[in-house]
Design a protein around this motif. Sequence first.
Motif, PDB file in Angstrom:
ATOM      1  N   UNK B  77       0.836  -1.201   0.000  1.00 33.22           N
ATOM      2  CA  UNK B  77       0.000   0.000   0.000  1.00 33.22           C
ATOM      3  C   UNK B  77       0.874   1.254   0.000  1.00 33.22           C
ATOM      4  N   UNK B  78       0.259   2.371  -0.364  1.00 36.01           N
ATOM      5  CA  UNK B  78       0.988   3.638  -0.346  1.00 36.01           C
ATOM      6  C   UNK B  78       1.481   3.911   1.076  1.00 36.01           C
ATOM      7  N   UNK B  79       0.648   3.606   2.072  1.00 33.28           N
ATOM      8  CA  UNK B  79       1.079   3.799   3.462  1.00 33.28           C
ATOM      9  C   UNK B  79       2.228   2.851   3.794  1.00 33.28           C
ATOM     10  N   UNK B  80       2.174   1.652   3.229  1.00 37.19           N
ATOM     11  CA  UNK B  80       3.261   0.698   3.439  1.00 37.19           C
ATOM     12  C   UNK B  80       4.589   1.242   2.955  1.00 37.19           C
ATOM     13  N   UNK B  81       4.568   1.967   1.836  1.00 36.02           N
ATOM     14  CA  UNK B  81       5.801   2.591   1.352  1.00 36.02           C
ATOM     15  C   UNK B  81       6.150   3.804   2.208  1.00 36.02           C
ATOM     16  N   UNK B  82       5.126   4.633   2.468  1.00 38.88           N
ATOM     17  CA  UNK B  82       5.321   5.872   3.233  1.00 38.88           C
ATOM     18  C   UNK B  82       5.993   5.592   4.570  1.00 38.88           C
ATOM     19  N   UNK B  83       5.603   4.486   5.208  1.00 37.52           N
ATOM     20  CA  UNK B  83       6.062   4.195   6.568  1.00 37.52           C
ATOM     21  C   UNK B  83       7.207   3.182   6.599  1.00 37.52           C
ATOM     22  N   UNK B  84       7.743   2.836   5.434  1.00 33.86           N
ATOM     23  CA  UNK B  84       8.752   1.776   5.381  1.00 33.86           C
ATOM     24  C   UNK B  84      10.127   2.290   5.790  1.00 33.86           C
ATOM     25  N   UNK B  85      10.712   1.713   6.845  1.00 26.12           N
ATOM     26  CA  UNK B  85      12.069   2.122   7.220  1.00 26.12           C
ATOM     27  C   UNK B  85      13.088   1.754   6.135  1.00 26.12           C
ATOM     28  N   UNK B  86      12.825   0.652   5.426  1.00 26.11           N
ATOM     29  CA  UNK B  86      13.740   0.256   4.354  1.00 26.11           C
ATOM     30  C   UNK B  86      13.745   1.306   3.247  1.00 26.11           C
ATOM     31  N   UNK B  87      12.566   1.755   2.864  1.00 20.80           N
ATOM     32  CA  UNK B  87      12.472   2.774   1.813  1.00 20.80           C
ATOM     33  C   UNK B  87      13.108   4.070   2.295  1.00 20.80           C
ATOM     34  N   UNK B  88      12.835   4.434   3.544  1.00 22.29           N
ATOM     35  CA  UNK B  88      13.347   5.695   4.069  1.00 22.29           C
ATOM     36  C   UNK B  88      14.866   5.721   4.081  1.00 22.29           C
ATOM     37  N   UNK B  89      15.446   4.537   4.335  1.00 24.60           N
ATOM     38  CA  UNK B  89      16.907   4.474   4.388  1.00 24.60           C
ATOM     39  C   UNK B  89      17.551   4.440   3.015  1.00 24.60           C
ATOM     40  N   UNK B  90      16.894   3.786   2.063  1.00 21.00           N
ATOM     41  CA  UNK B  90      17.555   3.546   0.778  1.00 21.00           C
ATOM     42  C   UNK B  90      17.139   4.545  -0.309  1.00 21.00           C
ATOM     43  N   UNK B  91      15.873   4.983  -0.291  1.00 17.33           N
ATOM     44  CA  UNK B  91      15.365   5.835  -1.375  1.00 17.33           C
ATOM     45  C   UNK B  91      14.202   6.657  -0.825  1.00 17.33           C
ATOM     46  N   UNK B  92      14.501   7.639   0.035  1.00 21.15           N
ATOM     47  CA  UNK B  92      13.443   8.377   0.732  1.00 21.15           C
ATOM     48  C   UNK B  92      12.467   9.104  -0.190  1.00 21.15           C
ATOM     49  N   UNK B  93      12.858   9.335  -1.437  1.00 23.66           N
ATOM     50  CA  UNK B  93      11.920   9.945  -2.391  1.00 23.66           C
ATOM     51  C   UNK B  93      10.634   9.126  -2.473  1.00 23.66           C
ATOM     52  N   UNK B  94      10.767   7.799  -2.366  1.00 28.82           N
ATOM     53  CA  UNK B  94       9.576   6.948  -2.452  1.00 28.82           C
ATOM     54  C   UNK B  94       8.601   7.280  -1.322  1.00 28.82           C
ATOM     55  N   UNK B  95       9.132   7.501  -0.123  1.00 27.27           N
ATOM     56  CA  UNK B  95       8.269   7.828   1.023  1.00 27.27           C
ATOM     57  C   UNK B  95       7.613   9.188   0.814  1.00 27.27           C
ATOM     58  N   UNK B  96       8.386  10.120   0.222  1.00 29.37           N
ATOM     59  CA  UNK B  96       7.868  11.463  -0.012  1.00 29.37           C
ATOM     60  C   UNK B  96       6.704  11.428  -1.006  1.00 29.37           C
ATOM     61  N   UNK B  97       6.841  10.612  -2.044  1.00 30.17           N
ATOM     62  CA  UNK B  97       5.754  10.487  -3.018  1.00 30.17           C
ATOM     63  C   UNK B  97       4.544   9.852  -2.348  1.00 30.17           C
ATOM     64  N   UNK B  98       4.775   8.722  -1.685  1.00 34.79           N
ATOM     65  CA  UNK B  98       3.666   7.948  -1.101  1.00 34.79           C
ATOM     66  C   UNK B  98       2.813   8.806  -0.179  1.00 34.79           C
ATOM     67  N   UNK B  99       3.477   9.638   0.623  1.00 39.49           N
ATOM     68  CA  UNK B  99       2.754  10.450   1.606  1.00 39.49           C
ATOM     69  C   UNK B  99       1.912  11.551   0.993  1.00 39.49           C
ATOM     70  N   UNK B 100       2.062  11.777  -0.312  1.00 38.67           N
ATOM     71  CA  UNK B 100       1.293  12.850  -0.951  1.00 38.67           C
ATOM     72  C   UNK B 100       0.147  12.315  -1.807  1.00 38.67           C
ATOM     73  N   UNK B 101      -0.014  11.007  -1.809  1.00 32.46           N
ATOM     74  CA  UNK B 101      -1.073  10.424  -2.636  1.00 32.46           C
ATOM     75  C   UNK B 101      -2.402  10.547  -1.910  1.00 32.46           C
ATOM     76  N   UNK B 102      -3.399  11.124  -2.553  1.00 32.29           N
ATOM     77  CA  UNK B 102      -4.783  11.117  -2.060  1.00 32.29           C
ATOM     78  C   UNK B 102      -4.893  11.549  -0.603  1.00 32.29           C
ATOM     79  N   UNK B 103      -5.352  10.627   0.279  1.00 34.45           N
ATOM     80  CA  UNK B 103      -5.545  10.947   1.691  1.00 34.45           C
ATOM     81  C   UNK B 103      -5.211   9.707   2.508  1.00 34.45           C
TER      82      UNK B 103
END
Lengths: 164, 294
Positions: B77-103
């Motif tokens: 899920x988008x929240x799964x990416x937004x809140x992923x420590x793995x994503x945040x450590x390796x490619x934080x842009x993914x978290x930034x995108x995920x957190x801006x999708x819809x609501x």
Amino acid sequence: MKNKVSITVNGVERSAEVEPRMLLVHFLREQLHLTGTHVGCDTTQCGACTVRMNEQAVKSCTVFAVQADGANITTVEGLAGGEGLHPIQEAFREHHGLQCGFCTPGMMMAASQLLDRYPEPTLEQIKHQLDGNICRCTGYHSIIKAVQSAAEKIKARKQAQGAR
Amino acid sequence: MFPAQFEYHRPGSIDEALALLGEYGDDAKLLAGGHSLIPSMKLRLLEPKHLIDLGNIASLKGVRVEGDTVAVGALTTHYGVESSPEAKGALPLLCEVAGQIADPQVRNRGTMGGSLVNADPAADWPATAIALDAAFICKSDAGERKVPASEWFQGLFTTALKEGEILCGLRFEKLPERTAAIYLKLQHPASRFAVVGVSAAVTTDSAGKCVQARIGITGVGTHAARAAKTERLLEGRVLDPANIAVAAALADEGFDAGSDMHFSESDRRELCRAYVERALLRVLERTNAGQFQS
């Protein structure tokens, strides 16, 4: 043709046979008579149908009941857990966080997730995390105040429990 | 409205899902988060006779870092990416995108794979998928195939996904050192879709010269695409406001922007150029502040 579902709602397991196309919001309202969850739009925008599904706030108008088979649902009726009002409900009442009340159950369920994830939310976080809920009456100012107040009430309750 | 009647299937594995897809073919739709599909069904724009719910297939979910690659399961899920420590450590842009999708409610259900297969011209993930040239991992009875982002988006709601295929995962390569990135979005206030969404990742050397620029844009044409001319004008030049302005002026070239009820074609193109410039200026800020993706 119907599918069997078994869904735990507000702590009670409920079983039923439903058409796959029955939306979770209709299952809650019409099968279980939990009418606190509201249908406000046809476009997944308004959030009046928000419930907690396996802890996550979801728009129950955009989930089929069959998808919720085996899940744990909390509706606004289950927010307080049987002991008076939940701090969120107290705060909405004290800070006049509603006028007509139609959006309010959804607002409070969204707020309950917000406060679980961000126990001391900034103003920006409150606004962002309530993006999925539309209110036509209040202009949101009192809703935000209610959420801020709820955060403080919950914090105070936790501290009081810790002290005991 | 109520959706039309359908039969619901809940496979426990990718192979089971493929078998169902083979059996029901055109009469079936795959269900991921359902937050594009179910609204369409409620409006009766779509009336699939069979829904194959992928939501119970655990192997399709999760974010994993494998060396220099970030692998995202299609049903994450988008929240799964937004809140992923793995994503945040390796490619934080993914978290930034995920957190801006819809609501938040939509982010709890909507999935990266679902978004990329639906390929709404105003969806958020396509801009970053195309900027970072993500690899799309598709499975069918014939086996597995990898489609590069440059070949994935083919037109309005049209992708390279074949009949009988399931998008199983996305693979993003980590960005080079000294890469600053941003996802900047002009949100439609009601729908929260991107009127224009710019995903920009710019690598500079220690003298401030741009070594690599990758800019993906959604909301402007019938599908997300790279701002190729802007990228070429940036590369080899110092990243500064003057060069950014010159490069951003060409951002909308090659996009098949059109007019609709929200904006005329010329307004849309102007917004595209303006947001590319703003995104690049923010990337410059982050570069100067040392806020890099790794």
